[in-house]
Design an enzyme around this catalytic site. Structure first.
Site, PDB file in Angstrom:
ATOM      1  N   GLU A  38     -15.837 -21.772   6.026  1.00  0.00           N
ATOM      2  CA  GLU A  38     -17.178 -21.240   6.267  1.00  0.00           C
ATOM      3  C   GLU A  38     -17.957 -22.356   6.977  1.00  0.00           C
ATOM      4  O   GLU A  38     -18.001 -23.483   6.478  1.00  0.00           O
ATOM      5  CB  GLU A  38     -17.823 -20.903   4.927  1.00  0.00           C
ATOM      6  N   ARG A 274      -6.508 -26.064  -6.028  1.00  0.00           N
ATOM      7  CA  ARG A 274      -7.334 -26.865  -5.131  1.00  0.00           C
ATOM      8  C   ARG A 274      -7.178 -28.337  -5.476  1.00  0.00           C
ATOM      9  O   ARG A 274      -6.800 -28.697  -6.579  1.00  0.00           O
ATOM     10  CB  ARG A 274      -8.781 -26.404  -5.162  1.00  0.00           C
ATOM     11  N   LYS A 284     -18.911 -28.421  -1.011  1.00  0.00           N
ATOM     12  CA  LYS A 284     -19.824 -28.591   0.117  1.00  0.00           C
ATOM     13  C   LYS A 284     -21.278 -28.567  -0.328  1.00  0.00           C
ATOM     14  O   LYS A 284     -22.106 -29.268   0.220  1.00  0.00           O
ATOM     15  CB  LYS A 284     -19.587 -27.481   1.146  1.00  0.00           C
TER      16      LYS A 284
HETATM   17  P1  ATP Z   1     -16.349 -25.828  -1.210  1.00  0.00           P
HETATM   18  O1  ATP Z   1     -16.324 -25.145  -2.529  1.00  0.00           O
HETATM   19  O2  ATP Z   1     -15.965 -27.246  -1.254  1.00  0.00           O
HETATM   20  O3  ATP Z   1     -17.604 -25.608  -0.466  1.00  0.00           O
HETATM   21  P2  ATP Z   1     -15.100 -23.671   0.023  1.00  0.00           P
HETATM   22  O4  ATP Z   1     -13.888 -23.099  -0.594  1.00  0.00           O
HETATM   23  O5  ATP Z   1     -16.364 -22.958  -0.126  1.00  0.00           O
HETATM   24  O6  ATP Z   1     -15.192 -25.172  -0.392  1.00  0.00           O
HETATM   25  P3  ATP Z   1     -14.437 -22.896   2.635  1.00  0.00           P
HETATM   26  O7  ATP Z   1     -15.016 -23.351   3.905  1.00  0.00           O
HETATM   27  O8  ATP Z   1     -14.716 -21.511   2.219  1.00  0.00           O
HETATM   28  O9  ATP Z   1     -14.898 -23.918   1.547  1.00  0.00           O
HETATM   29  O10 ATP Z   1     -12.878 -23.193   2.563  1.00  0.00           O
HETATM   30  C1  ATP Z   1     -11.956 -23.072   3.615  1.00  0.00           C
HETATM   31  C2  ATP Z   1     -10.564 -23.115   3.034  1.00  0.00           C
HETATM   32  O11 ATP Z   1     -10.337 -24.373   2.424  1.00  0.00           O
HETATM   33  C3  ATP Z   1     -10.360 -22.065   1.962  1.00  0.00           C
HETATM   34  O12 ATP Z   1      -9.123 -21.437   2.170  1.00  0.00           O
HETATM   35  C4  ATP Z   1     -10.391 -22.842   0.682  1.00  0.00           C
HETATM   36  O13 ATP Z   1      -9.614 -22.218  -0.289  1.00  0.00           O
HETATM   37  C5  ATP Z   1      -9.835 -24.197   1.118  1.00  0.00           C
HETATM   38  N1  ATP Z   1     -10.335 -25.261   0.233  1.00  0.00           N
HETATM   39  C6  ATP Z   1     -11.614 -25.551  -0.055  1.00  0.00           C
HETATM   40  N2  ATP Z   1     -11.703 -26.553  -0.953  1.00  0.00           N
HETATM   41  C7  ATP Z   1     -10.427 -26.924  -1.229  1.00  0.00           C
HETATM   42  C8  ATP Z   1      -9.828 -27.910  -2.092  1.00  0.00           C
HETATM   43  N3  ATP Z   1     -10.574 -28.714  -2.846  1.00  0.00           N
HETATM   44  N4  ATP Z   1      -8.487 -28.002  -2.128  1.00  0.00           N
HETATM   45  C9  ATP Z   1      -7.724 -27.200  -1.366  1.00  0.00           C
HETATM   46  N5  ATP Z   1      -8.215 -26.250  -0.537  1.00  0.00           N
HETATM   47  C10 ATP Z   1      -9.543 -26.103  -0.469  1.00  0.00           C
HETATM   48 MG    MG Z   2     -17.136 -21.202   0.402  1.00  0.00          MG
END
Ligand code: ATP
Ligand code: MG
Length: 572
Positions: A38, A274, A284
């Protein structure tokens, strides 16, 4: 806590097992994955794990299945115009490329807003979705809880005609934010709360960074994601464990649209653990809080676990890929020790970073028996014996040199092998030096050391004496002045509070950044370029800061110490 070598990269894992089984059974003849960030912030090292997995799979299966059409897409999951921005899209692309990957196609969920709208009308027409006019709070209340079933919305039985009319008027902008939503008509008593008539569309009178004013209704993640995957022909949609409960809804969306939409594939969602790291924050939202609250200097602050921060700190893409491989892909959540990441960068830089001398906290030494104007150019190898590389430079030696304040003690304990009154020490690449006197300031601090050198000891031991310690030094008149920034853990707690949003701010380590403004570097570092990495002997690995360093006013960041001093200090 110990700093052990990471386990070797796992060759197989459950995701690869699933893909192999799909290929063997003929369910797929190619592999399509995607990385779907995102664009509401910068990527962190957790994302790197997902990037290495998704892009790594595509690379592997392109090799195994040449000409099959195996791909990995970069897709911006841009369904929330209130938080997203092109600035973040640029940063994310830079980070993915820097990590060493290139996407086979760049897409946006917003590319499919037209299709998603059409499919929502189809769901309404087939009685699978309806317009609900409860408020957000009421929707929540009606949803029930894990232990109690939800109850149906009073708008659940609206006719298809009424639903279609309302949905079309939602799109035209006739209603305010929150007045209506579109929900899947599934099951308000389902054990999986995600299936209790989930929201598919909501009204947001906000311009979107890609589609501008074209839409005032936006699809929800759970609706947009499976459709984006299916349109692109994704075969294996890999996400993190917290989406496990969303999988049933993912399947519901696909199942109810696949015939109508004629998707090129039937994607399946698979969840993996994760990445969590201790002593830092990874979400984030929290990173944004640190940036906006000015607790750090920006998204690329070297204290942050963002890719931009790690890059500026001096981490190499190779070390981050090696780290992700060492962590592996598993089904169970766990927290990885920061020491494992540090092991990977040390391991990489050991072969790559030339060794040089830099005095971080200078103490002047005047060598009384060395001729006043003499300068010797001494040979110094850039590499230790166990690194199979060649190359050396000349280091000037003169009457006045700097040594580390820490390498001198007025009143040392018995087993101290560095410099002290009456003691002799070896100067790296040069002579043995004996301290004969000290000069103190008014408060009794040693501000200068006096000594004599033994001219017979260049590159060999003095006869009949044992000199145990070797210290680094820099010729004072030739020294390059520089600022050096030392970093420590961002948080002083291993597992920061997860409860209240901002509580983790109390755990910020006030010593995570230490600035040493008056460092003395050896002459050869005078023209070091931004991004160049070195090992300062006995001090760690350092990089020329890419942002603040200027010719004539160099700034270095310490990437990592040479040994895991953190783990050792924790054991005390
Ligand atoms: P955050 O919670 O840190 O904001 P998010 O999942 O909202 O992360 P996205 O931009 O939606 O962030 O994630 C893009 C991809 O990265 C998704 O497929 C998500 O599952 C993966 N991802 C995010 N954080 C992690 C992590 N800590 N370990 C492995 N994969 C991750
Ligand atoms: Mg997200």
């Amino acid at each position: 806590m110990t700093s052990s070598a990471p386990a070797p990269a796992k060759i197989g894992d459950f995701i690869r097992d699933i893909i192999n089984a799909d290929l063997e059974a003929g369910r797929h003849d190619k592999v399509l994955t995607r990385f779907p960030p995102e664009p509401n912030g910068f990527l962190h090292i957790g994302h790197a794990k997902s990037i290495c997995l998704n892009f790594g799979l595509a690379l592997e299966y392109k090799d195994r299945l040449p000409g099959s059409g195996t791909r990995c897409h970069l897709r911006f999951d841009d369904t929330d115009p209130t938080k997203e921005d092109t600035l973040f899209e640029d940063g994310i692309q830079e980070d993915v490329r820097w990590l060493g990957f290139q996407w086979d196609g760049l897409y946006h969920a917003s590319d499919y807003f037209g299709k998603m709208y059409e499919y929502a009308e189809h769901l309404i027409q087939s009685g699978k979705a309806y317009v609900c006019s409860l408020s957000d709070a009421e929707i929540k209340e009606y949803r029930g809880s894990v232990t109690t079933p939800g109850k149906p919305s009073p708008y659940r039985e609206r006719s298809v005609e009424e639903n279609l009319d309302l949905f079309r008027r939602m799109r035209k902008g006739e209603f305010k934010d929150g007045e209506h939503v579109v929900r899947g008509k599934i099951d308000m008593a389902n054990a999986n709360m995600k299936m209790r008539d989930p929201l598919l569309y909501r009204i947001r009178h906000t311009a979107h960074h890609m589609t501008g004013e074209q839409w005032c209704i936006y699809p929800m993640y759970d609706y947009a994601h499976p459709i984006s995957d299916a349109i692109e022909g994704i075969t294996h949609s890999i996400c993190t464990l917290e989406f496990e409960n969303n999988r049933e809804l993912y399947d519901w969306v696909i199942d109810n649209l696949i015939e109508y939409a004629k998707f090129p594939s039937r994607p399946h969602q698979y969840e993996f653990a994760r990445l969590n790291l201790n002593y830092t924050v990874m979400s984030k939202r929290r990173l944004q809080e640190l940036v906006e609250g000015k607790h750090v200097s920006g998204w690329d602050d070297p204290r942050l676990p963002t890719i931009a921060g790690l890059r500026r700190r001096g981490y190499t893409p190779e070390s981050i890929r090696a780290f992700c491989a060492s962590v592996g892909v598993a089904k169970a959540n766990s927290t990885v020790d920061m020491a494992q990441l540090e092991f990977c960068i040390r391991d990489d830089l050991n072969q790559k970073a030339p060794r040089v001398m830099a005095v971080l906290k200078p103490l002047k030494v005047v060598i009384e028996n060395y001729p006043d104007d003499k300068v010797e150019e001494l040979d110094a190898s850039y590499w230790p014996h166990d690194v199979p590389k060649e190359g050396s430079r000349k280091v000037p030696f003169s009457k006045e040199i700097y040594i580390e304040q820490d390498d001198f003690m007025l009143d040392p304990p018995k087993d101290y092998y560095r410099l002290a009154p009456g003691k002799e020490v070896r100067l790296r690449y040069a002579y043995c030096l004996t301290c004969t006197d000290v000069i103190k300031d008014a408060s009794g601090n040693v501000v200068e050391v006096r000594g004599t050198y033994d001219p017979q000891t260049l590159g060999k031991n003095p006869e009949g004496r044992k000199v145990k310690g070797t210290i680094h030094w820099v010729s004072a008149p030739h020294a390059v002045k520089a600022e050096v920034r030392l970093y420590d853990r961002l948080l002083s707690e291993e597992a920061p509070p997860t409860g209240k949003d901002s509580e983790f701010l109390n755990a910020i380590n006030p010593n995570a950044l230490q600035v040493l403004a008056e460092c003395a570097l050896e002459r050869s570092l005078g023209d070091a370029q931004p991004g160049e990495r070195f090992q300062f002997e006995r001090q760690g690995y350092f990089v020329v800061d890419g942002k603040d360093s200027q010719p004539g006013a160099l700034v270095f960041n310490r990437i990592v110490t040479l040994k895991d001093s953190w783990a050792r200090s924790q054991q005390k």
